[in-house]
Design a protein around this motif. Structure first.
Motif, short mmCIF file in Angstrom:
data_model
loop_
_atom_site.label_atom_id
_atom_site.label_comp_id
_atom_site.label_asym_id
_atom_site.label_seq_id
_atom_site.Cartn_x
_atom_site.Cartn_y
_atom_site.Cartn_z
N LEU A 1 58.96 40.28 78.85
CA LEU A 1 59.58 39.34 79.80
C LEU A 1 59.44 39.80 81.25
O LEU A 1 59.24 38.99 82.16
CB LEU A 1 61.06 39.14 79.45
N SER A 2 59.55 41.13 81.44
CA SER A 2 59.49 41.64 82.80
C SER A 2 58.09 41.44 83.39
O SER A 2 57.94 41.03 84.54
CB SER A 2 59.89 43.12 82.78
N GLU B 1 60.43 40.28 73.51
CA GLU B 1 61.34 40.38 74.67
C GLU B 1 60.83 41.42 75.68
O GLU B 1 61.04 41.28 76.88
CB GLU B 1 62.75 40.78 74.21
N CYS C 1 56.14 27.56 88.23
CA CYS C 1 55.98 28.45 87.08
C CYS C 1 57.32 29.03 86.64
O CYS C 1 58.11 29.48 87.47
CB CYS C 1 55.02 29.58 87.42
N GLU C 2 57.56 29.00 85.36
CA GLU C 2 58.79 29.58 84.83
C GLU C 2 58.47 30.39 83.58
O GLU C 2 57.46 30.16 82.91
CB GLU C 2 59.83 28.50 84.53
N VAL C 3 59.37 31.32 83.27
CA VAL C 3 59.24 32.13 82.06
C VAL C 3 60.25 31.59 81.06
O VAL C 3 61.41 31.36 81.41
CB VAL C 3 59.58 33.60 82.38
N TYR C 4 59.82 31.36 79.82
CA TYR C 4 60.80 30.95 78.82
C TYR C 4 61.83 32.08 78.70
O TYR C 4 61.46 33.24 78.53
CB TYR C 4 60.14 30.68 77.47
N PRO C 5 63.12 31.76 78.79
CA PRO C 5 64.12 32.83 78.78
C PRO C 5 64.36 33.34 77.36
O PRO C 5 65.23 32.82 76.65
CB PRO C 5 65.36 32.15 79.37
N GLY C 6 63.61 34.34 76.97
CA GLY C 6 63.72 34.88 75.63
C GLY C 6 62.35 34.83 74.95
O GLY C 6 61.35 34.46 75.58
N LEU D 1 64.79 43.39 85.53
CA LEU D 1 63.96 42.20 85.75
C LEU D 1 63.81 41.87 87.24
O LEU D 1 63.06 40.97 87.60
CB LEU D 1 64.55 41.00 85.02
N TYR E 1 59.10 23.15 74.22
CA TYR E 1 59.80 23.08 75.51
C TYR E 1 58.81 22.77 76.63
O TYR E 1 59.06 21.88 77.46
CB TYR E 1 60.51 24.42 75.76
N SER F 1 59.86 25.21 92.28
CA SER F 1 58.81 26.17 91.92
C SER F 1 59.20 26.95 90.67
O SER F 1 58.34 27.48 89.97
CB SER F 1 58.52 27.12 93.08
N ALA G 1 57.71 37.79 84.20
CA ALA G 1 58.38 37.44 85.45
C ALA G 1 57.49 37.78 86.63
O ALA G 1 57.43 37.04 87.62
CB ALA G 1 59.72 38.16 85.56
N VAL H 1 67.18 36.86 81.32
CA VAL H 1 66.07 36.34 82.14
C VAL H 1 66.59 35.23 83.06
O VAL H 1 66.16 35.10 84.21
CB VAL H 1 64.94 35.79 81.23
#
Lengths: 462, 462
Positions: free
Chosen positions: B383-384, B380, B400-405, A281, B415, A34, B387, A161
């Motif tokens: 990001l929170s 940046e 679902c994912e957040v690009y880290p940065g 976060l 990506y 997920s 998330a 993150v």
């Protein structure tokens, strides 16, 4: 005839425990997927060159080494051949008769995989890997020679993150397993801040090894150890660290560190900032604790480190097997294989210890997705009809099997009960004539005659 | 710095092939479970005593043996110590330095498991087991040193219902994989009927080895081989067998056997009766063939034997890797471990060859259950929030994912595309102010602004 046995430290997993292992694995895998982690698997056998020198001297000793095939002594020159089996230098002999070993963890294989596939991978590369590893350690409670690690790593990202995502995965997995845990975090840069206080890197290493023993020997034990290791000047720093570590909450600890005048430096500032960013976060910090004494050995970690222990009140107090997960950030994992500047962060779930912990308090029930239907024939002649009914029920997504043969009904029902079937369908002469089955609910004992054509709609598995 | 490499005959599985492996494994597991098979797993490491002597001399040579830990020469007495590494008797030396080896198949471990757990198991014991095995064979197309077997066995049943169930499992798995196969069956008792014609058991073994080569050397090749093996009197029987084997259908073959006057005996009668009974239980016989030349080596089989090959027209004609599955009935599998009279029957699915076959014709598409959502932040600071949105979408069962940065959007979208995401959600300044996301469908290129609160209902993955 010798009785068969298992190698020490290894286990068979029969159906009952396998159902539980599969459940725990499926919870993890669902969470990993997920979050966009993708699966990889690497071979059990690795070249010893890949493995050796990565886990310290002790780790090298614990590698299972595979004897080369065929005439395995033939590489050895006569002048190197020992005169006597007892005067052998094993460390120099082993590489001559063994080229391969069994995987020791999933992190070094990941590094090798990333280096060998760097042109094909999309970075940040988020992978999960759930496979056994092997260590020739002395078996004891919670320690096996063959055990599973379930790792998630984010390679090629230096954003916090990623740390937050890993902590969330810990939280989600253990919440779904309904197990209370503490997720301890610390930051290597905070520990690095002590470096000027200690002298050089060597003293720092010594300090790390000493404070890592806190769980076992306590604050005074560590002080004694520091004295014996020739670091008496560090004892006051250690005592202050313990004082700060025992403060009530993370923010208090961070503030106390900021006021700890002996160690104000960039390393501390940066470490504290990253811990604060990580916490920002994380909406749920109920089970996340800053543990300033957490060092995670001397391995490759360079940033945040993590460790998970269960503090669930239902776990028997005499059941102590240490951490059930751990990990951290490493900034140069692939460097040893020639690929520089690839940062990463990862954590591991110890499947076997998680299962042992859950089992110690009987917290895992086998869910009824395994419960099925057994068709029992009173005569061999009915088997073909039974097979047809079974096929129909399977096509309706039920688990259904035909008892192979037509022994006495009691024998067949015993089998159904021992397998945890919910229903037995009995085919006798009159049922065959009426195109019906006597349906026995094995949970309630109720029986009723049901037409074959209505079976798939009548059998329910809530 | 040496480039890292893999041991010969082993492979890494990256995400793309792992998705396909998991798909094939899940198809098998679903079929196995629907028939009431239960999972077991056994250790990779077995005592060599358990493994040796079970696979013939050649098999013993192909076992991977693990070097004992610590001072592995210390058990050897000085008088047995060779003077020179080249004049060593390896076969007598190996047991002195190696007690354990890697599992060679899943059948011997099953036998050991059944013997060690006989009091806890419900018989007939139906188990599935999907694990790697290791053989120190020369690697070639379709042959690896580490590969997976997926076995189902029914232990403690001598009913032909069990044979029928295994054939059905083959049919269901390959139907669901959409791969055309031939399931070849034969019966050892039919081959046993030739025993009086050949002399003793030794000649019979020789005959079996010779006819097993039919696929490679043809009818005349086998005749020549029989002559060379000192069985010239068997050539006419062989020719008749070939004649019968080339008849159009199973019933014709069985009738011809019944009329083959030289081999009328109880063994033939029984073998034919069991094949007929098996066929009666199989409603679909389209891909089931009696192959009278199928012997399945000289191993422990005593009744029906099975072998699966793919004859799918889509498979390239130069792609030949032999059987993708096989098995049979054994009446004394556990006897070697001291438990007599336990009949059983089982078949194996060769995961790696099945995958290689499907891949050779590009028959496996990655299904879109892996497609997810990437959240891309322009700053940046977002990001929170990202998330939090990701958490909400995961709670609605999306990946679902957040690009880290927050690097350039192009990098983030690249990506997302390389991971096969279906959607990218872009958070820029105006989106943050409006509590919206710019949703980009990466398949169609379409973009639209959607409120955060409506995302989980708007993103569809048919």
């Amino acid at each position: 005839m010798e009785k068969p046995s298992l190698p020490s430290g290894t286990r068979d997993f029969g159906p009952e425990i396998m159902k539980k292992r599969k459940f725990v694995l499926s919870v993890m895998e669902r969470v990993f997927r997920s979050h966009g982690f993708l699966p990889i698997e690497t071979p059990s056998l690795e070249n010893l060159k890949t493995l050796q020198g990565k886990y310290g001297d002790e780790g090298d000793q614990l590698l299972f080494k595979v004897l080369n095939s065929g005439e395995y002594f033939s590489k050895i020159k006569l002048e190197n051949w020992p005169q006597n089996p007892t005067d052998t230098d094993y460390k120099s002999m082993t590489p001559q008769i063994s080229d391969r070993g069994l995987r020791y963890d999933l992190t070094v294989p990941l590094a090798r995989f990333v280096v060998m596939n760097r042109d094909k991978l999309a970075f940040p590369f988020k992978r999960y890997q759930m496979q056994p590893v092997w260590r020739a350690d002395r078996p004891q409670k919670g320690r096996y020679r063959e055990f599973w690690q379930c790792d998630i790593d984010i390679v090629g990202s230096n954003s916090v993150v990623s740390e937050a995502e890993l902590v969330e995965c810990y939280q989600e997995v253990f919440a779904q397993l309904n197990l209370e845990v503490q997720i301890k975090i610390n930051h290597r840069l905070i520990l690095d801040a002590f470096l000027p206080l200690l002298g050089g890197r060597e003293q720092w290493n010594s300090f790390m090894v000493a404070i890592d023993k806190f769980d076992k020997i306590g604050q005074d034990g560590v002080s004694l150890e520091l004295e014996q290791r020739g670091l008496p000047h560090s004892i006051s720093a250690w005592n202050t660290l313990c004082e700060i570590a025992s403060l009530n909450n993370t923010e208090q600890k961070l503030q106390a560190l900021e006021q700890f005048s002996e160690i104000q430096n960039d390393s501390l500032t940066q470490g504290i900032a990253q811990v604060r960013e990580l916490l920002t976060l994380l909406p749920n910090q109920n089970n996340v604790f800053l543990d300033l004494r957490l060092a995670r050995g001397l391995s490759y970690y360079t940033g945040c480190v993590f460790e998970v222990v269960s503090n669930d009140p239902r776990i028997p107090s005499d059941f102590r097997i240490g951490s059930i997960g751990g990990g951290g950030r490493y900034d140069n994992l692939t460097g040893v294989f020639g690929l520089k500047d690839v940062p990463g962060v990862g954590v591991s779930f110890g499947l076997d210890r998680i299962l042992d912990t859950l089992e110690s308090a009987n917290l895992l029930e086998v869910n009824n997705e395994w419960a099925g239907v057994l068709i029992c024939c009173m005569e061999e002649d009915y088997l073909s009809t039974a097979a047809q009914i079974a096929r129909d029920l399977r096509n309706h997504n039920l688990i259904c099997e035909v008892y192979p043969g037509a022994p006495k009904l009691k024998k067949q029902l015993d089998y159904a009960n021992s397998k945890g079937c919910k229903y037995a369908l009995i085919l006798g002469e009159s049922e065959m004539q009426q195109q019906q089955a006597m349906v026995k609910n094995l949970e309630t004992g109720e029986q009723q005659l049901i037409d074959w054509s209505k079976l798939s709609h009548t059998l329910t598995f809530n």
